[in-house]
Design an enzyme around this catalytic site. Sequence first.
Site, short mmCIF file in Angstrom:
data_model
loop_
_atom_site.label_atom_id
_atom_site.label_comp_id
_atom_site.label_asym_id
_atom_site.label_seq_id
_atom_site.Cartn_x
_atom_site.Cartn_y
_atom_site.Cartn_z
N CYS A 42 13.05 30.64 5.85
CA CYS A 42 12.16 31.46 5.03
C CYS A 42 12.76 32.86 4.84
O CYS A 42 13.48 33.36 5.70
CB CYS A 42 10.78 31.56 5.68
SG CYS A 42 9.58 32.47 4.66
N ASP A 44 11.21 35.54 5.03
CA ASP A 44 10.46 36.49 5.86
C ASP A 44 11.41 37.38 6.67
O ASP A 44 12.31 36.89 7.36
CB ASP A 44 9.55 35.70 6.81
CG ASP A 44 8.54 36.59 7.52
OD1 ASP A 44 7.33 36.40 7.30
OD2 ASP A 44 8.97 37.49 8.28
N ARG A 46 11.17 38.91 9.31
CA ARG A 46 11.12 38.84 10.78
C ARG A 46 11.91 37.66 11.35
O ARG A 46 12.14 37.59 12.54
CB ARG A 46 9.66 38.74 11.24
CG ARG A 46 8.83 39.94 10.86
CD ARG A 46 7.34 39.66 10.98
NE ARG A 46 6.90 38.64 10.02
CZ ARG A 46 5.65 38.22 9.90
NH1 ARG A 46 4.71 38.71 10.70
NH2 ARG A 46 5.34 37.31 9.01
N HIS A 98 8.44 28.97 10.07
CA HIS A 98 7.94 29.88 11.11
C HIS A 98 6.42 29.95 11.08
O HIS A 98 5.80 29.82 10.02
CB HIS A 98 8.54 31.28 10.95
CG HIS A 98 8.11 31.97 9.69
ND1 HIS A 98 7.06 32.88 9.67
CD2 HIS A 98 8.55 31.88 8.43
CE1 HIS A 98 6.90 33.32 8.42
NE2 HIS A 98 7.78 32.74 7.65
N CYS A 101 3.48 31.57 8.30
CA CYS A 101 4.27 31.78 7.08
C CYS A 101 3.36 32.11 5.88
O CYS A 101 2.48 31.32 5.51
CB CYS A 101 5.10 30.53 6.78
SG CYS A 101 6.15 30.70 5.33
#
Length: 205
Positions: A42, A44, A46, A98, A101
Site C-alpha cells: 500500500c 500508506d 507508515r 496493513h 488500511c
Amino acid sequence: MNDETLLLLANKAWATQLKDERPDYFVRQAADQNPNFLWIGCSDSRVAPDQITNSPPGVMSIHRNVANLVHEDDDNLMAVLQIAIEKSKVSHIILCGHDGCGGVAHGMNRDATGAVAHWVRDVGELSDRHRTELEVLGERERIDRLVELNVSEQLDRLSRLPIVRAAFERGQEVMLHGWVYSLTDGLLRTVRTIAATDLLQEQPG
Ligand code: CO
C-alpha cells in the site's frame, strides 16, 4: 528551514556517511541491481517496506498503490512485474496489506470520490462476497478482516497473471507471499503463501 530542505540535507548526510564507511559502495551499486524480492504494498506512508524489513538498498524492488491492488490492465504494475520476474528473477513476490488500511475502508464503505472510488471499486465487490462474515464484526475488525481477504484475493490475481503462470510453468523458482503489517506493533504476519506446485496441481489431468 523548509520541509523539503530537511530531506535534502538528510540525504547529503546519509550519502556522506555511507561513502565514509564503505568507499566503494556507490561505485558497486551503480553497476547493476539484482534484487531477490519484489514487494507490492500500500502507498500508506507508515508502511515503508525496506525499513520495516531492515532491507538495505538493492535487496527489494518496490511497487506501491492504494490498498495494494493487482489489476491486469495496470501497465505500471505489469512493467514492474516483468522486470522483477524476467530480468531480476526474484525468488519471492510479497503482496502486503496493513491493518486499518484507508483504501480498503473506502472500498468497503463506498465513500470515496474520483480516482480513489474508481481504483478501490473491487474492494467493495470483495466485501459484498464476504458480507455474512464481515457484518457481524465491529467497524475496525471488519476493515482488518477485509484487509486479510483482500491480500488473499490479490495474491490469487497475481498467481493467475500470464507472466506469473509462465514463470511457474518454465520452473522458475518464485514464491508468492500474502502478508499483513500491523501498524500497532510493527509486525508482519503471513496470510497465505502460493508456490508453483500449488497451482500446477490445480490443473486437471
Ligand atoms: Co493502505
